[in-house]
Write a protein that holds these residues in place. Structure first.
Motif, mmCIF file in Angstrom:
data_model
loop_
_atom_site.group_PDB
_atom_site.id
_atom_site.type_symbol
_atom_site.label_atom_id
_atom_site.label_comp_id
_atom_site.label_asym_id
_atom_site.label_seq_id
_atom_site.Cartn_x
_atom_site.Cartn_y
_atom_site.Cartn_z
ATOM 1 N N ASP A 55 -12.293 14.127 7.246
ATOM 2 C CA ASP A 55 -12.953 13.290 6.239
ATOM 3 C C ASP A 55 -12.435 13.546 4.831
ATOM 4 O O ASP A 55 -12.589 12.688 3.950
ATOM 5 N N ASP A 56 -11.860 14.715 4.611
ATOM 6 C CA ASP A 56 -11.370 15.006 3.253
ATOM 7 C C ASP A 56 -9.930 15.508 3.239
ATOM 8 O O ASP A 56 -9.481 16.121 2.287
ATOM 9 N N GLU A 57 -9.174 15.242 4.318
ATOM 10 C CA GLU A 57 -7.766 15.625 4.367
ATOM 11 C C GLU A 57 -6.923 14.424 4.785
ATOM 12 O O GLU A 57 -7.270 13.721 5.732
ATOM 13 N N ILE A 58 -5.822 14.222 4.067
ATOM 14 C CA ILE A 58 -4.931 13.114 4.356
ATOM 15 C C ILE A 58 -3.502 13.642 4.556
ATOM 16 O O ILE A 58 -3.058 14.521 3.819
ATOM 17 N N VAL A 59 -2.835 13.119 5.576
ATOM 18 C CA VAL A 59 -1.435 13.458 5.827
ATOM 19 C C VAL A 59 -0.593 12.278 5.380
ATOM 20 O O VAL A 59 -0.795 11.142 5.835
ATOM 21 N N ILE A 60 0.352 12.539 4.476
ATOM 22 C CA ILE A 60 1.227 11.496 3.949
ATOM 23 C C ILE A 60 2.648 11.784 4.416
ATOM 24 O O ILE A 60 3.206 12.840 4.106
ATOM 25 N N GLU A 61 3.211 10.839 5.155
ATOM 26 C CA GLU A 61 4.574 11.010 5.681
ATOM 27 C C GLU A 61 5.566 10.459 4.659
ATOM 28 O O GLU A 61 5.435 9.314 4.213
ATOM 29 N N LEU A 114 0.832 -1.203 0.000
ATOM 30 C CA LEU A 114 0.000 0.000 0.000
ATOM 31 C C LEU A 114 0.869 1.256 0.000
ATOM 32 O O LEU A 114 0.601 2.214 -0.729
ATOM 33 N N LEU A 115 1.920 1.261 0.803
ATOM 34 C CA LEU A 115 2.827 2.409 0.837
ATOM 35 C C LEU A 115 3.527 2.587 -0.509
ATOM 36 O O LEU A 115 3.728 3.720 -0.969
ATOM 37 N N HIS A 116 3.880 1.465 -1.120
ATOM 38 C CA HIS A 116 4.507 1.535 -2.450
ATOM 39 C C HIS A 116 3.533 2.116 -3.476
ATOM 40 O O HIS A 116 3.925 2.919 -4.335
ATOM 41 N N PHE A 117 2.256 1.730 -3.359
ATOM 42 C CA PHE A 117 1.240 2.250 -4.272
ATOM 43 C C PHE A 117 1.063 3.761 -4.105
ATOM 44 O O PHE A 117 1.013 4.510 -5.083
ATOM 45 N N ILE A 118 0.998 4.217 -2.854
ATOM 46 C CA ILE A 118 0.842 5.664 -2.602
ATOM 47 C C ILE A 118 2.072 6.421 -3.094
ATOM 48 O O ILE A 118 1.964 7.528 -3.627
ATOM 49 N N THR A 119 3.253 5.816 -2.926
ATOM 50 C CA THR A 119 4.482 6.434 -3.439
ATOM 51 C C THR A 119 4.372 6.653 -4.941
ATOM 52 O O THR A 119 4.756 7.715 -5.467
ATOM 53 N N TYR A 150 -9.350 14.172 -1.929
ATOM 54 C CA TYR A 150 -8.697 14.503 -0.673
ATOM 55 C C TYR A 150 -7.697 15.645 -0.834
ATOM 56 O O TYR A 150 -6.907 15.671 -1.774
ATOM 57 N N GLN A 151 -7.738 16.579 0.118
ATOM 58 C CA GLN A 151 -6.675 17.562 0.237
ATOM 59 C C GLN A 151 -5.477 16.861 0.857
ATOM 60 O O GLN A 151 -5.625 16.076 1.812
ATOM 61 N N VAL A 152 -4.281 17.111 0.329
ATOM 62 C CA VAL A 152 -3.097 16.374 0.745
ATOM 63 C C VAL A 152 -2.130 17.275 1.504
ATOM 64 O O VAL A 152 -1.787 18.367 1.048
ATOM 65 N N LEU A 153 -1.696 16.786 2.665
ATOM 66 C CA LEU A 153 -0.622 17.408 3.419
ATOM 67 C C LEU A 153 0.534 16.417 3.469
ATOM 68 O O LEU A 153 0.337 15.234 3.794
ATOM 69 N N LEU A 154 1.712 16.874 3.110
ATOM 70 C CA LEU A 154 2.893 16.026 3.170
ATOM 71 C C LEU A 154 3.661 16.323 4.451
ATOM 72 O O LEU A 154 3.958 17.485 4.750
ATOM 73 N N LYS A 155 3.965 15.281 5.194
ATOM 74 C CA LYS A 155 4.833 15.428 6.360
ATOM 75 C C LYS A 155 6.255 15.159 5.882
ATOM 76 O O LYS A 155 6.608 14.027 5.543
ATOM 77 N N VAL A 156 7.047 16.229 5.837
ATOM 78 C CA VAL A 156 8.354 16.186 5.189
ATOM 79 C C VAL A 156 9.462 16.316 6.223
ATOM 80 O O VAL A 156 9.350 17.091 7.189
ATOM 81 N N ASN A 157 10.536 15.569 5.998
ATOM 82 C CA ASN A 157 11.726 15.704 6.832
ATOM 83 C C ASN A 157 12.818 16.368 5.994
ATOM 84 O O ASN A 157 13.386 15.747 5.109
ATOM 85 N N VAL A 174 11.549 10.065 -3.599
ATOM 86 C CA VAL A 174 10.792 10.151 -2.352
ATOM 87 C C VAL A 174 9.981 8.869 -2.181
ATOM 88 O O VAL A 174 9.445 8.333 -3.149
ATOM 89 N N LYS A 175 9.908 8.381 -0.947
ATOM 90 C CA LYS A 175 9.041 7.229 -0.682
ATOM 91 C C LYS A 175 8.141 7.525 0.508
ATOM 92 O O LYS A 175 8.489 8.292 1.417
ATOM 93 N N VAL A 176 6.929 6.923 0.474
ATOM 94 C CA VAL A 176 5.945 7.099 1.540
ATOM 95 C C VAL A 176 6.242 6.090 2.643
ATOM 96 O O VAL A 176 6.424 4.888 2.371
ATOM 97 N N ILE A 177 6.269 6.569 3.884
ATOM 98 C CA ILE A 177 6.542 5.663 5.006
ATOM 99 C C ILE A 177 5.334 5.524 5.930
ATOM 100 O O ILE A 177 5.292 4.595 6.753
ATOM 101 N N ASN A 178 4.341 6.422 5.773
ATOM 102 C CA ASN A 178 3.129 6.301 6.597
ATOM 103 C C ASN A 178 2.089 7.295 6.096
ATOM 104 O O ASN A 178 2.404 8.192 5.299
#
Length: 408
Positions: A29-35, A6-11, A71-78, A19-23
């Protein structure tokens, strides 16, 4: 913890290079945070150019990205801080998809700008859950990033003006690259000092390679080019020459109509007025573009106002010269013949042609005109109407130049 597939699919779906998705988790209901994290383990030191993988500290923060489905997307970035092994300086790594100290990705910025150009700042901000000040900052930054570079390959330049307000006399100067068909500058005033300041900013390298400059029949443009671009050939726009001739022709039409209105004989007066009524546009059109009704109107004009009819034929004569596949030397003799016949009827235009003959003849060398510039002016007017008017000149200029960057 989400599964690796699933993480690979979101990536794959968010499609950010290296960049790769780790979580991920849903914020509402309409906002997602992608780490996400950077796949690259090393970064280049901006101080010495050496690469380092020594982590000094992690710096996690959220940035807004383009929507994903509904979905509105927020990226959690390091954005990691690393310490250079060579010069021992601490530095933050560069991330290609986001500028430093920004709360939105570069691609979201591009999306918002396109929406602003199609609608307005308030609508674009509302749709992307941003403040209007954030959107205005985007516009200013993008203008600096995309439009600050000098037009290094500029060879053919067009200079014209446009009114900033409908029916007003407040002119802005438009400078256009005639080869790319794009405006390179929009200046708040068309006076010589303002245009000279911009042209000077291009630098000698750019100015020395300009081969032609197309202008209307305005002396300050001509003197400015002679002073600052001595290698450039000045080309007087043929359509502005025709515009002046058409103005003299239309003045004669109005004069004939006023004279006819004073005739006491009713039958004679009505006959002449009937011949002149609705003759303005047929008289201004090219003879080959006249339809049957317009041709009949020209014939009526020739009957009731022979001198006006003759002026129309003389006007078409100079248009034929411009349309002829002749050299500038051949054109010179054609113009001399034309002015001998036309001076009685078009004295003002003949004097103008005499003053600008070198620049008019230059047209026949490469057939350069202001047609592209006039087309751009019409599109600028359309953009102004779509934006419900732009009273702030900086916003006006920014919107126009960015519009051409994205749309043309």
């Amino acid at each position: 913890m989400p599964s690796n597939p699933l993480l690979h699919f979101i990536t794959k779906v968010i499609n950010l290079e290296d960049v790769k998705v780790i979580n991920y988790h849903f914020l509402t209901d309409d906002e997602i945070v992608i780490e996400i994290e950077n796949k690259l383990k090393v970064a280049k030191c901006p101080h010495c150019g050496n690469t380092s993988d020594k982590i000094h500290q992690n710096h996690w923060y959220r940035v807004r990205d383009i929507p994903l489905s509904d979905y509105q997307v927020l990226l959690k970035v390091n954005r990691r801080q690393l310490k250079c092994k060579k010069c021992h300086q601490v530095f933050s790594e560069e991330l290609d998809f986001i500028k430093a100290r920004r709360t939105y990705t570069k691609r979201l910025a591009m999306k918002v700008i396109k929406e602003v150009l199609e609608t307005n700042v308030e609508s674009a901000a509302r749709r992307n859950r941003m403040t209007t000040s954030e959107v205005e900052t985007l516009l200013k930054e993008l203008e600096v990033d995309l439009l600050a570079e000098k037009p290094k390959k500029l060879k053919k330049l067009g200079i014209d003006e446009i009114t900033q307000l409908k029916g007003g006399k407040n002119y802005a100067a438009v400078l256009v690259d005639l080869e790319t068909r794009k405006p390179i500058a929009l200046l708040e005033k068309r006076n010589k000092a303002v245009i000279a300041e911009y042209i000077s900013s291009l630098g000698l390298e750019v100015l020395s390679q300009i081969e032609e400059v197309s202008i209307d029949l305005w002396i300050p443009y001509k003197s400015l080019i002679q002073e600052m671009m001595p290698n450039a050939q000045i080309v007087a726009d043929r359509f502005h020459v025709m515009k002046q001739i058409n103005e003299e022709l239309d003045q004669k039409r109005k004069k004939e109509k006023r004279a006819a209105e004073k005739i006491k004989n009713k039958k004679e007066r009505e006959n002449i007025l009937a011949g002149l009524t609705q003759s303005k546009y047929p008289l201004l059109k090219k003879k080959e573009n006249l339809n049957s009704e317009e041709k009949a109107k020209i014939e009526s004009v020739e009957k009731v106002a022979p001198e006006l009819g003759k002026m129309y034929r003389i006007k078409e004569g100079i248009r034929d010269i411009f349309d002829s596949p002749i050299t500038s030397d051949e054109a010179l003799y054609k113009f001399l013949e034309w002015t001998e016949t036309a001076y009685k009827y078009f004295p003002k235009s003949c004097r103008t042609i005499s003053r600008w003959i070198d620049e008019i003849l230059a047209y026949f060398d490469s057939r350069t005109t202001q047609g592209i510039v006039e087309g751009i002016n019409q599109k600028i007017k359309l953009i102004k109407r779509r934006a419900y008017g732009l009273t702030n000149f900086d916003n006006f200029r920014r919107r126009i130049l960015l519009n051409w960057y994205f749309c043309y």
